[in-house]
Design a protein around this motif. Structure first.
Motif, PDB file in Angstrom:
ATOM      1  N   SER A 123       0.817  -1.151  -0.073  1.00 20.06           N
ATOM      2  CA  SER A 123       0.106   0.057   0.088  1.00 20.06           C
ATOM      3  C   SER A 123       0.830   1.310  -0.011  1.00 20.06           C
ATOM      4  N   GLN A 124       2.279   1.268   0.353  1.00 16.78           N
ATOM      5  CA  GLN A 124       3.036   2.374   0.471  1.00 16.78           C
ATOM      6  C   GLN A 124       2.949   3.262  -1.140  1.00 16.78           C
ATOM      7  N   VAL A 125       3.047   2.376  -2.183  1.00 10.62           N
ATOM      8  CA  VAL A 125       3.017   2.978  -3.460  1.00 10.62           C
ATOM      9  C   VAL A 125       1.980   3.877  -3.523  1.00 10.62           C
ATOM     10  N   ALA A 126       0.815   3.641  -2.658  1.00 12.19           N
ATOM     11  CA  ALA A 126      -0.375   4.450  -3.142  1.00 12.19           C
ATOM     12  C   ALA A 126      -0.702   5.544  -2.049  1.00 12.19           C
ATOM     13  N   LEU A 127       0.096   5.554  -1.023  1.00 13.94           N
ATOM     14  CA  LEU A 127      -0.021   6.450  -0.073  1.00 13.94           C
ATOM     15  C   LEU A 127       0.198   7.905  -0.135  1.00 13.94           C
ATOM     16  N   ILE A 128       1.257   8.132  -0.876  1.00 11.62           N
ATOM     17  CA  ILE A 128       1.818   9.525  -1.004  1.00 11.62           C
ATOM     18  C   ILE A 128       0.510  10.189  -1.931  1.00 11.62           C
ATOM     19  N   PRO A 129       0.150   9.804  -3.107  1.00  7.47           N
ATOM     20  CA  PRO A 129      -0.839  10.366  -3.941  1.00  7.47           C
ATOM     21  C   PRO A 129      -2.224  10.528  -3.029  1.00  7.47           C
ATOM     22  N   LEU A 130      -2.471   9.464  -2.532  1.00  9.77           N
ATOM     23  CA  LEU A 130      -3.700   9.575  -1.766  1.00  9.77           C
ATOM     24  C   LEU A 130      -3.946  10.434  -0.580  1.00  9.77           C
ATOM     25  N   LEU A 131      -2.946  10.534   0.165  1.00  7.37           N
ATOM     26  CA  LEU A 131      -2.774  11.397   1.034  1.00  7.37           C
ATOM     27  C   LEU A 131      -2.888  13.021   0.641  1.00  7.37           C
ATOM     28  N   ARG A 132      -2.284  13.179  -0.634  1.00  4.09           N
ATOM     29  CA  ARG A 132      -2.577  14.699  -0.983  1.00  4.09           C
ATOM     30  C   ARG A 132      -3.842  14.852  -1.716  1.00  4.09           C
TER      31      ARG A 132
ATOM     32  N   VAL B  34     -10.166   4.552   2.866  1.00  6.23           N
ATOM     33  CA  VAL B  34      -8.895   3.872   2.707  1.00  6.23           C
ATOM     34  C   VAL B  34      -9.075   2.302   2.729  1.00  6.23           C
TER      35      VAL B  34
ATOM     36  N   ILE C  10      -1.222   7.706   9.512  1.00  7.33           N
ATOM     37  CA  ILE C  10      -1.217   8.568   8.218  1.00  7.33           C
ATOM     38  C   ILE C  10      -2.573   9.440   8.133  1.00  7.33           C
TER      39      ILE C  10
ATOM     40  N   PHE D 291      -8.021   4.080  -5.875  1.00  2.00           N
ATOM     41  CA  PHE D 291      -7.229   3.792  -4.683  1.00  2.00           C
ATOM     42  C   PHE D 291      -5.867   3.102  -4.606  1.00  2.00           C
TER      43      PHE D 291
ATOM     44  N   PRO E 148      -3.045   5.781  -7.880  1.00  7.82           N
ATOM     45  CA  PRO E 148      -1.963   6.383  -7.205  1.00  7.82           C
ATOM     46  C   PRO E 148      -0.679   5.584  -7.373  1.00  7.82           C
TER      47      PRO E 148
ATOM     48  N   THR F  63       2.654   7.634  -8.038  1.00 10.15           N
ATOM     49  CA  THR F  63       3.964   7.356  -7.419  1.00 10.15           C
ATOM     50  C   THR F  63       5.204   7.137  -8.114  1.00 10.15           C
TER      51      THR F  63
ATOM     52  N   PHE G 181      10.592   4.738   4.568  1.00  9.78           N
ATOM     53  CA  PHE G 181       9.683   5.193   3.924  1.00  9.78           C
ATOM     54  C   PHE G 181       8.921   6.223   4.513  1.00  9.78           C
TER      55      PHE G 181
ATOM     56  N   PHE H 121       9.033  10.385   3.782  1.00  5.65           N
ATOM     57  CA  PHE H 121       7.618  10.855   3.390  1.00  5.65           C
ATOM     58  C   PHE H 121       7.090  11.933   4.549  1.00  5.65           C
TER      59      PHE H 121
ATOM     60  N   ALA I 253       9.102   3.392  -2.132  1.00  2.00           N
ATOM     61  CA  ALA I 253       7.944   2.595  -2.596  1.00  2.00           C
ATOM     62  C   ALA I 253       7.999   2.039  -3.577  1.00  2.00           C
TER      63      ALA I 253
END
Lengths: 372, 372
Positions: A213-222, A239, A310, B107, B111, B115, B331, B335, B348
Motif C-alpha cells: 500500500s506504500q505505493v499508493a499512500l503519497i498520492p492518496l494523502l495529497r 482507505v 497517516i 485507490f 495512485p 507514485t 519510507f 515521506f 515505495a
C-alpha cells in the motif's frame, strides 16, 4: 498367536513413546507461545510497585527468602570491623550482599543506617496480590496512588482509553461493512458474466492483492488533503474500503464461482433478472464467505496502525486504540501497569471475535491464500 | 412473493423485448441515479464534517456506504432494465463490477502510477531529476542498512515462520490436543502488532544487574549467572529480537494453512509407505513435502511479502533507531518527517519491485486457471 502378540508389543511401545515425544514437544512450544501473553495478563492485574520490583512469575508459588525476624544491633556500631550477628562474625560487604548460614538462614541488612539485620528463611511463597486499579486507570482514566521506593506515596493520573476504544469501533465497523456489498457485486460479475475486459480487470484485482500500500499512500494523502477529508473517520473508511476491496473481490469470487451452475441456470430459465438472482440467491448462499471476509477485515482494521497514523493522526479526540497504545509506549514506556492493562484492553475485542468465530476466520484465511 | 416478482420481471422483459425500450422506466431510473449520487455526495459532505466519534456517525456511515451503494445498484439496474435486450445485456456487467473496479482504480492503480511518476521528481515534484532518487535509494547509508535489515527479516522471519508452522502442524496432526494447541499458536494473529510490541517490550525489559529483573529473558540470564542485556539496543542482534515478534505473531498463519494441507494428504498413500517400511522422516520428506509444496510456496510468499512490508513493530519498539531501520520505516520517515516526496516515492517503488516476482507468479497461476 503368542508370537504375534510379542511382535505387536514393540510397535505399541513405540507408539506410546512417539505420543509422549509429540505431545511433549507440542506442549513445550505452546508454553513458549503462551508465556509472553501470560506475562502481560498477569502483570495487568498487579500493583505498580509489585510490577517494578519483582517479575510477574513470582505470583506463582516459588521458594524465596522471607524475613523471619530482625536483629537490632548496637546503634552506631562500627562497620569497618567484623560485625557479630546470630553467632557469626561478618563484614559489612557480606551483610550487604546477604550471607547464608550453614542452617539455610540468610542474613542481610534490612536497614544499614539503623543497624538492623534481617534474618531470613527460605520458604514457599507467592506474590499474588491482585488489583483492578490498572484497569480503572486505563478504562476510566482514574487516578491511582502508589508507594514509591522511599516509602512516600504518589498520585498520578491514569490514561483514559475508553474514548480510543469507541474511536476504534467507529472506524472498524463501517470499514468492514462498506466493502462487502461492492465486492459481492463485482465478484458476481467476474464469476458469472462475460464481458470485454474481464480477464485484464480480474488480473488487476489479483495483482493488487500483493501490491504494497506504500505505493499508493503519497498520492492518496495529497488527494485527501485537497478534498479536506484528512483527519476524519471518512478518510479511513474510504482507505480501508479501497485497500480491502481486492481481497474481498478475490475471496468472494472464489466462493461465488464455485456455486453450482444448475441453481443459477434454473433461476435464469424462470426469468429472474441477474439483479434478482444476485439478491435472492447469490447473497444468501455466500453468507459463509461474506462472514469470513467480514471477520478478516474487522481484525485487520482494528489492528491497523499505519493507515490510522497517516490518515487519522494522533489527535486525542479521534485517535484509535493502536495509536493511543503506541503513544503510551513513547510517553510512559516504563509505566508497565498502564501499558499491560492498556494492551489488554486493545486486544480483548479481537480475541473475543477470534475465539467465537475462529472457524470463519480460518476459512477466510484459507480461501485468501491457498487458492492463490 | 418470489413468484410474483418473477412474473413481473417476465412481463417487463417481454415488453422490453417487443417495444425496444421503456421510456418511463428509463427516465425514472435516470432520475433515481441522479438523486442517489446527490445523496451520496451529501453524505460525503456530512461525514467529512463529522469529526466526533459517536455510534450515530458510525451508523450514518454504514447507511451511507452500504445503503448508498445498494441504492445506486438498484436505480441503475432499473435504468438498464428499461433498455432494449441487446444493450441491456451488454451494459449490465459494467453496472455490477463497475463501482468496485472504479474504487480499485482510484485507490490503488492510479495512485501507484502517480507514485511512479513522482519518483522521478525532486522532493516537492517541481523538477525532473531522472534516476537520482533511485541512485540515492541504493547508495544512502541508512537505506543500505534498511535493505540489510529487511533481508534479515525476509530470510529469518520467513524461514522460521514456515518451518515452525510446518513442524507444529505436523505435531498437532498427531496429537489428541490438536485444536487446543492450534488455537494457542494461532491466537497472536488476533493481536495487533502494536499490542504485540508491548508484550515483547515487556519480555525484553531490562534493569541494571543489581536490581530485580522484570523481563523474562533477563531473568533467565541472571538466574544462570549471566549479565542482563538491553536487548533492543544491542546491535546488530536487536534485529533478531524484533524478528522474534513476527515469528511469534505469524507462525500461526503458516500453521493453519499447513494443517489444512496436511489433512488433504491421502491416508492410503501414507499407509502404503508405512507398509513398505518407510520411516516417519522418510515419509515426511518423500510424500508429505511434495504433496503440500503448493501450500509451502503460498505460505512462503505471503510471509515473505509481510516481512518486506514490515513497519509497525519496528516503528513502535525502536523507532528505527539502534540500527533497526527497515524499508517501511525509512519510507515513513522520508515521506512524513522529511517531506521528501520524490525520495519516498522511489522507496515505495523499490518495495513494489521487490514484491513483483510474487505478483507475476500469481498472474501466471491465474492464467492456468480454468475459465481464464
Amino acid at each position: 498367536m503368542a508370537m504375534s502378540q510379542a511382535t505387536a508389543a514393540g510397535p505399541r511401545r513405540n507408539r506410546v513413546l512417539n505420543g509422549i515425544l509429540v505431545n511433549g514437544t507440542l506442549a513445550l512450544i505452546c508454553l513458549l507461545w503462551l508465556v509472553p501473553l501470560l506475562g502481560l495478563l498477569v502483570s495487568s492485574f498487579r500493583e505498580r510497585s509489585d510490577i517494578t520490583t519483582s517479575g510477574w512469575w513470582t505470583v506463582f508459588p516459588h521458594k524465596s527468602y522471607i524475613s523471619a525476624k530482625q536483629d537490632q544491633l548496637t546503634k552506631g556500631l562500627a562497620l569497618d570491623k567484623p560485625i557479630q550477628v546470630e553467632g557469626v562474625s561478618l563484614t559489612d560487604d557480606q551483610l550487604r550482599a546477604g550471607y547464608t548460614l550453614p542452617d539455610g538462614r540468610k542474613l542481610i541488612w534490612a536497614n544499614r543506617r539503623a543497624r538492623i539485620v534481617d534474618v531470613q528463611t527460605s520458604q514457599w511463597t507467592t506474590k499474588a496480590n491482585f488489583t483492578t486499579a490498572n484497569y480503572q486507570a486505563v478504562v476510566l482514566g482514574q487516578t491511582y496512588t502508589y508507594k514509591q521506593s522511599d516509602g512516600s506515596t504518589k498520585t498520578e493520573v491514569g490514561e483514559d482509553m475508553s474514548k480510543a476504544f469507541i474511536n476504534s469501533l467507529t472506524v472498524a465497523i463501517p470499514a468492514t461493512v462498506i466493502p462487502i456489498l461492492l465486492a459481492a457485486f463485482a465478484a458476481y460479475a467476474f464469476a458469472w458474466m462475460r464481458f470485454p475486459g474481464r480477464r485484464p480487470l480480474f488480473a488487476m484485482v489479483v495483482g493488487l492483492l500483493v501490491v504494497p500500500s506504500q505505493v499508493a499512500l503519497i498520492p492518496l494523502l495529497r488527494a485527501f488533503s485537497n478534498l479536506h477529508v484528512n483527519g476524519t473517520y471518512l478518510s479511513l473508511w474510504l482507505v480501508h474500503t479501497g485497500f480491502g476491496l481486492s481481497l474481498a473481490i478475490y475471496l468472494l469470487y472464489n466462493y461465488i464461482s464455485g456455486l453450482p451452475r444448475e441453481i443459477l441456470e434454473s433461476a435464469f430459465i424462470d426469468g429472474a433478472s441477474p439483479f434478482t438472482i444476485f439478491l435472492r440467491l447469490i447473497l444468501p448462499l455466500s453468507v459463509p464467505a461474506l462472514a469470513s471476509f467480514a471477520i478478516f477485515q474487522f481484525m485487520w482494521v482494528w489492528n491497523d496502525y499505519l493507515y490510522a497514523l497517516i490518515f487519522l493522526g494522533s489527535t486525542p479526540d479521534t485517535q484509535v486504540l493502536t495509536i493511543k497504545l503506541a503513544n503510551l509506549i513513547g510517553s510512559r514506556g516504563q509505566d508497565w501497569h498502564l501499558l499491560t492493562a492498556g494492551a489488554f484492553i486493545s486486544m480483548i475485542l479481537p480475541l473475543v471475535v477470534f475465539f467465537s468465530l475462529q472457524r470463519y476466520f480460518v476459512r477466510g484465511l484459507l480461501a485468501g491464500s491457498v487458492k492463490g | 412473493m418470489i413468484h410474483q416478482t418473477r412474473d413481473a420481471e417476465n412481463k417487463r422483459a417481454s415488453s422490453a423485448a417487443t417495444s425496444g425500450w421503456i421510456p418511463g422506466q428509463f427516465f425514472a431510473g435516470l432520475l433515481g441515479v441522479v438523486v442517489v449520487i446527490a445523496l451520496l455526495w451529501a453524505g460525503f459532505i456530512y461525514l467529512r464534517a463529522a469529526r466526533s466519534a459517536s455510534i450515530l456517525n458510525a451508523i450514518v456511515a454504514i447507511i451511507w456506504g452500504v445503503g448508498g451503494i445498494g441504492a445506486l445498484f438498484y436505480v441503475s439496474n432499473t435504468l438498464i432494465e428499461a433498455l432494449p435486450q441487446k444493450s441491456r445485456d451488454r451494459i449490465r456487467p459494467f453496472l455490477f463490477f463497475g463501482p468496485g473496479v472504479v474504487i480499485l482504480f482510484l485507490f490503488l492503480t492510479i495512485p501507484t502510477l502517480i507514485t511512479l511518476y513522482q519518483s522521478f521528481f525532486n522532493n516537492d515534484t517541481t523538477r525532473f531529476v531522472g534516476l537520482s532518487n533511485y541512485i540515492a535509494t541504493f547508495t544512502d547509508r541508512s537505506m543500505l542498512e534498511s535493505f540489510r535489515n529487511n533481508l534479515i527479516w525476509l530470510f529469518l522471519g520467513t524461514g522460521f515462520c514456515v518451518s515452525f508452522g510446518l513442524l507444529i502442524a505436523v505435531l498437532a496432526d498427531r496429537s489428541k490436543f490438536e485444536s487446543l494447541a492450534k488455537a494457542i499458536i494461532f491466537m497472536p494473529m488476533a493481536i495487533s502488532l502494536v499490542g504485540a510490541s508491548v508484550i515483547w517490550r515487556f519480555m525484553y525489559a531490562y534493569a541494571p544487574a543489581d536490581q530485580p529483573q522484570i523481563g523474562v529473558l533477563n531473568a533467565v540470564l541472571t538466574s544462570l549467572g549471566l549479565q542482563p542485556q538491553s536487548w533492543l539496543t544491542l546491535q546488530p542482534w536487536n534485529n533478531l529480537f524484533l524478528v522474534a515478534v513476527l515469528i511469534w505473531g505469524s507462525t500461526g498463519f503458516a500453521m493453519v494453512l499447513f494443517s489444512a494441507a496436511l489433512k488433504g494428504v491421502p491416508g492410503d498413500l501414507l499407509e502404503a509407505a508405512r507398509v513398505d517400511g518407510a520411516t516417519e522422516v522418510q515419509t515426511f520428506f518423500a510424500i508429505i513435502i511434495p504433496y503440500i509444496q503448493g501450500t509451502i510456496l503460498t505460505v512462503t510468499t505471503t510471509t515473505a511479502i509481510g516481512t518486506l512490508k514490515i513497519f509497525d513493530q519496528v516503528f513502535v519498539m525502536t523507532g528505527g533507531q539502534y540500527g533497526t531501520e527497515v524499508v517501511g520505516t525509512e519510507f515513513y520517515r522520508q515521506f512524513f518527517t522529511n517531506r521528501n516526496f520524490g525520495y519516498g516515492a522511489a522507496i515505495a517503488i523499490v518495495l513494489f519491485i521487490a514484491i513483483s516476482p510474487v505478483l507475476v507468479y500469481n498472474l501466471r497461476q491465474l492464467q492456468k486457471q480454468e475459465g481464464f
